[in-house]
Design a protein around this motif. Structure first.
Motif, PDB file in Angstrom:
ATOM      1  N   GLY A 134       0.807  -1.201   0.000  1.00 42.99           N
ATOM      2  CA  GLY A 134       0.000   0.000   0.000  1.00 42.99           C
ATOM      3  C   GLY A 134       0.846   1.259   0.000  1.00 42.99           C
ATOM      4  N   THR A 135       0.186   2.408   0.058  1.00 40.11           N
ATOM      5  CA  THR A 135       0.847   3.701   0.076  1.00 40.11           C
ATOM      6  C   THR A 135       0.225   4.576   1.151  1.00 40.11           C
ATOM      7  OG1 THR A 135      -0.682   4.580  -1.583  1.00 40.11           O
ATOM      8  CG2 THR A 135       1.393   3.626  -2.391  1.00 40.11           C
ATOM      9  N   GLY A 136       0.881   5.697   1.434  1.00 40.87           N
ATOM     10  CA  GLY A 136       0.353   6.602   2.441  1.00 40.87           C
ATOM     11  C   GLY A 136       0.800   6.234   3.835  1.00 40.87           C
ATOM     12  N   ALA A 137       0.134   6.831   4.815  1.00 40.76           N
ATOM     13  CA  ALA A 137       0.523   6.623   6.208  1.00 40.76           C
ATOM     14  C   ALA A 137       0.019   5.295   6.768  1.00 40.76           C
ATOM     15  CB  ALA A 137       0.009   7.773   7.076  1.00 40.76           C
ATOM     16  N   SER A 138      -1.029   4.726   6.187  1.00 42.87           N
ATOM     17  CA  SER A 138      -1.589   3.461   6.679  1.00 42.87           C
ATOM     18  C   SER A 138      -1.347   2.378   5.640  1.00 42.87           C
ATOM     19  CB  SER A 138      -3.089   3.605   6.956  1.00 42.87           C
ATOM     20  OG  SER A 138      -3.627   2.402   7.445  1.00 42.87           O
ATOM     21  N   ARG A 139      -0.648   1.283   6.060  1.00 41.34           N
ATOM     22  CA  ARG A 139      -0.320   0.210   5.137  1.00 41.34           C
ATOM     23  C   ARG A 139      -0.611  -1.133   5.808  1.00 41.34           C
ATOM     24  NH1 ARG A 139       5.184   2.507   2.174  1.00 41.34           N
ATOM     25  NH2 ARG A 139       4.548   4.712   2.202  1.00 41.34           N
ATOM     26  N   THR A 140      -0.379  -2.201   5.080  1.00 40.84           N
ATOM     27  CA  THR A 140      -0.638  -3.539   5.634  1.00 40.84           C
ATOM     28  C   THR A 140       0.625  -4.382   5.523  1.00 40.84           C
ATOM     29  OG1 THR A 140      -1.445  -4.343   3.497  1.00 40.84           O
ATOM     30  CG2 THR A 140      -3.080  -3.475   5.049  1.00 40.84           C
ATOM     31  N   ALA A 141       0.708  -5.391   6.420  1.00 43.15           N
ATOM     32  CA  ALA A 141       1.838  -6.313   6.428  1.00 43.15           C
ATOM     33  C   ALA A 141       1.356  -7.683   6.863  1.00 43.15           C
ATOM     34  CB  ALA A 141       2.930  -5.808   7.372  1.00 43.15           C
ATOM     35  N   THR A 142       2.094  -8.719   6.481  1.00 38.43           N
ATOM     36  CA  THR A 142       1.771 -10.086   6.899  1.00 38.43           C
ATOM     37  C   THR A 142       2.690 -10.458   8.049  1.00 38.43           C
ATOM     38  OG1 THR A 142       1.107 -10.680   4.651  1.00 38.43           O
ATOM     39  CG2 THR A 142       1.609 -12.489   6.169  1.00 38.43           C
TER      40      THR A 142
END
Length: 488
Positions: free
Chosen positions: A389-397
């Motif tokens: 993702g992009t921006g200040a909020s992203r995802t991770a596994t």
């Protein structure tokens, strides 16, 4: 054809061996292929660990070095060069005489302008004095008046009255008394007429229009004289700054041109400069003190630049030399540079002040500038590739110790060149899954190149090894994808 018993036994033995080899080849192919498919189906999971460190975000640009005190020196008054008082490499101070041109024509202009001013001042004095006229006038009421009269007498009357004189000073009338009998008469005295009184009047008349015209002539003459004196002073070239003589573009006897601006300033002023940003002039002075670098940045990177940000400058000619610098300013006007395919890439220039010792630096050196636009010290960080993702909020596994995977939301801060700051969503020591690759050997299908074909070759060699059943060997090799054994 009748087959002998011994021959028949050999044929039967070879046939049995061939069948066994075919079966073994088929079994080997099935086993290897199955193993390859299983290996290819597996995926290798790579992880990155959340750790504390420094996250730096930088932007880069290229430019050249220049000193704000570098200056090109030119005569303001042209003429024949009569003297050059310095040589290349000499250290000079501000105000020191560098060279001179012939002063004859300039001195004549000063003399003529001085004479014109003297005449203009005289004319102004005369106009301010005006025109004086003198006239004589009689004072009003200053004419003479007659007085007194003849005394009269009578024999019986002693009172005589004299008439008063008239305005013309004539004798007064006779007395009013009658003569007495037997009395004698005496003549009356004559009256004195005074001279009329006069005065002298002096009048001065100033012509205001003439005075204004004379004042304008004086002002014009003063300006002309000042210009002539400046032109005379311009025949002597002096150093505008401290520095070292870098170049001299002429010799005694050459005709020098004049410039209205005189000594030119740095590469960023209105003075003439070369393509490398260095100043140009009859004499060029350089000074590494206060050295700066002007670099161009892409339009996206330029938006991240701010005054006061720290930077590192690497000299292209000395890759091991690193200089510290600070952003002084960012231009709001674009500069275009040639791009691929003839397209122009829009860039913006920024000027940075180099700190530390600059005594060994030279104007015009090319450099690569790296500006720190964001920094987070002692921060949790991860490789940028670990987040989606992009921006200040992203995802991770997130990979748990038992191997279980969980998708989590991660808030990020400073995004560096290769790492990103983790603000929340993960803690130090967490393992996060990176992009996956299939296979265990680094090959796209998980098997070694030529593995299946190699089986065929092995089958062929097995067939040839029997010493007579080449066809069987070729068939076995063909099952593996290659029938070279049948030709051997």
């Amino acid at each position: 054809m009748k087959v002998l018993p011994r021959r028949r036994g050999a044929v039967l033995l070879n046939s049995a061996l061939g069948v066994a080899l075919v079966g073994a080849a088929a079994l080997a192919y099935t086993t290897l292929d199955s193993g390859t498919e299983k290996t290819a189906g597996k995926t290798q999971v790579r992880t990155a660990t959340v750790a504390k460190g420094t996250v730096l975000a930088t932007v880069s640009g290229t430019g050249t070095l220049a000193s704000p005190t570098d200056a090109g020196q030119d005569f303001t008054t042209g003429g024949r060069l009569t003297a050059v008082k310095v040589a290349v490499g000499d250290a000079v101070t501000k105000g020191q005489v560098l060279a001179t041109v012939d002063t004859t024509a300039a001195q004549q202009q000063v003399d003529a302008a001085q004479s014109a001013l003297t005449t203009a001042n005289a004319n102004l004095t005369k106009a301010q004095a005006g025109v004086t006229t003198t006239t004589t006038q009689q004072i009003p009421g200053s004419s003479g008046n007659g007085s007194g009269g003849n005394a009269g007498s009578g024999s019986n009357n002693s009172n005589n009255s004299g008439g008063s004189g008239n305005s013309n000073g004539s004798a007064g009338g006779s007395g009013g008394g009658e003569r007495g009998a037997g009395a004698s008469s005496a003549p009356a005295p004559q009256a004195t007429v005074p001279a009329p009184q006069t005065t002298t009047i002096t009048t001065t008349k100033v012509d205001e229009a003439a005075v204004a015209q004379a004042q304008q002539q004086v002002a014009t003459a003063q300006t002309t004289l000042a210009n002539a004196q400046a032109a005379l002073a311009g025949t002597t070239l002096t150093a505008s700054v401290d520095g070292t003589v870098a170049s001299i573009a002429g010799k005694v006897g050459d005709t020098m041109g004049g410039s209205a601006g005189g000594s030119t300033g740095t590469a960023k002023s209105t003075g003439s400069t070369t393509g490398s940003g260095a100043p140009s002039g009859f004499i060029v002075l350089t000074n590494p003190a206060g050295m700066q670098v002007t670099a161009n940045f892409s339009e996206l990177d330029s938006l991240k630049l701010k005054k006061g940000e720290s930077a590192t400058v690497a000299l292209n000619a000395q890759s091991d030399t690193k200089l510290n610098a600070t952003v002084l300013s960012v231009s709001s006007l674009p500069v275009s540079s040639g791009g691929s395919g003839g397209a122009a890439a829009v860039q913006y220039a920024a000027t940075l002040q180099i700190t530390g010792d600059t005594s060994k630096l030279r104007t015009g050196l090319s450099a690569t500038v790296s500006v720190v636009t964001g920094e987070a010290d002692n921060a949790l960080s991860l490789p940028t590739a670990a987040l989606a993702g992009t921006g200040a909020s992203r995802t991770a596994t997130l990979v748990h110790p038992d191997g279980a995977a969980e998708r989590v939301t991660v808030e990020v801060g400073v995004e560096g060149d290769t790492t990103v700051q983790v603000v929340s969503g993960l803690k130090e020591g967490d393992k996060v899954e990176l992009a996956t690759t299939s296979g265990t050997n680094g090959f796209p299908n998980g098997s070694f190149p030529g593995l299946n074909g190699g089986q065929g070759g092995q089958g062929g060699r097995a067939g040839a090894g029997t010493g007579g059943v080449a066809g069987v060997g070729a068939a076995a090799g063909g099952a593996g994808g290659g029938g070279r054994g049948g030709n051997r």
